[in-house]
Design an enzyme around this catalytic site. Sequence first.
Site, PDB file in Angstrom:
ATOM      1  N   ALA A   1       0.804  -1.210  -0.134  1.00 17.67           N
ATOM      2  CA  ALA A   1       0.020   0.082   0.041  1.00 17.67           C
ATOM      3  C   ALA A   1       0.998   1.172   0.064  1.00 17.67           C
ATOM      4  CB  ALA A   1      -0.704  -0.001   1.126  1.00 17.67           C
ATOM      5  N   LYS A   2       0.414   2.321  -0.580  1.00 16.36           N
ATOM      6  CA  LYS A   2       1.230   3.289  -0.975  1.00 16.36           C
ATOM      7  C   LYS A   2       0.610   4.425   0.294  1.00 16.36           C
ATOM      8  CE  LYS A   2       3.247   6.330  -4.621  1.00 16.36           C
ATOM      9  NZ  LYS A   2       4.655   6.209  -4.174  1.00 16.36           N
ATOM     10  N   VAL A   3       1.277   4.012   1.385  1.00 17.94           N
ATOM     11  CA  VAL A   3       0.851   5.000   2.565  1.00 17.94           C
ATOM     12  C   VAL A   3       1.620   6.292   2.830  1.00 17.94           C
ATOM     13  CG1 VAL A   3       0.015   4.563   5.115  1.00 17.94           C
ATOM     14  CG2 VAL A   3      -0.151   2.785   3.436  1.00 17.94           C
TER      15      VAL A   3
ATOM     16  N   TYR B   1       6.609   6.804   3.894  1.00 19.11           N
ATOM     17  CA  TYR B   1       7.675   7.640   3.290  1.00 19.11           C
ATOM     18  C   TYR B   1       8.814   8.326   4.278  1.00 19.11           C
ATOM     19  CZ  TYR B   1       6.159   5.776  -1.077  1.00 19.11           C
ATOM     20  OH  TYR B   1       5.790   4.949  -2.146  1.00 19.11           O
TER      21      TYR B   1
END
Length: 304
Positions: A157-159, A163
């Site tokens: 998931a690009k949460v 980052y």
Amino acid sequence: MAKTKQQGGPIWMDGQFVDFDKAVIHPLSSSVQYGMGVFEGIRSYATKKGTAIFRLDDHVQRLFDSAHAVGIVMPYTRAIVKKAIIDTVKKSKVESTYIRPMVYLGHEYLGLHAQNLSTHLLIATWDMGKYLGPSAGIRVCTSSYSRIHPSSVLTKAKVCGHYVNSILAYHEARQSGYDEAIMLDSQGRVAETSSSSIFMVKKGVVYTPTDVSILLSITRDTVLHICRDLKLEVVVKDLTRDEFYTADEMFLTGTAAEIKSIAEYDAHQIGKGGSGPTTTAIRQVFDKIVSGASTKYAKWLTKV
Ligand code: PMP
């Protein structure tokens, strides 16, 4: 304090366009406080038939998958999200731009219970230009930070909060005089960079790590298609950093970075230290695809 220089067009926020400098999220939003939000990074390109967005359906699908994985209910349908992205690119009046959709949460509650919060969508454009500089050959180093692990977070998931891991690695690399960080998984295998996937070429065979602890990259998938078309043998397996040290070619791939050759890794020159023939061939096909010169992959371009 440094003033933000406007680098993008008006931002779509829950159905309204807001001036770039006037767009705000409440400071107590769970996404601001804890990084509980999901996002995408997409590019549009200038083609002979006008501006086109590359693999829009796949990026929108990943946005929905990321939201679903972390239990965020998308506030809009796929059709609305797609149209809003197209409208935002149109409004930016820039053909080749970077697009940043982000699903963020409201500020109805400050604690960790983020399940009943309102959900919102913003879509911004950013005139990024070439990320990480020219394609000719960058210098990378192994990060002291391990890549996020699937038993701690949901790596597919690009949460937003994930980052912090990428930023720490990227800053460390830059402060050490390198262009980008190579991140190992917690077992010491090469995973990916702070924001791209990693490939190497040895004796004409293309290698890339398995997708256990990496983002399911759309550019990686594009490169795998290109390799098949070029009849290149591809091996997807666990790889260690010394396998990369002795590679003939090494490159990274991502929406922002596109296809970037790596000249040096941890002070080891890779191949002849520039862009090798296989990477160059793959990049040429990639450039054809995104600029609309490939009929086979015309389906990957959505006209704006
Ligand atoms: N890995 C990470 C950690 C990333 O943030 C990105 C950028 N989205 C990628 C790989 C490359 O993914 P894509 O090709 O879909 O942009």
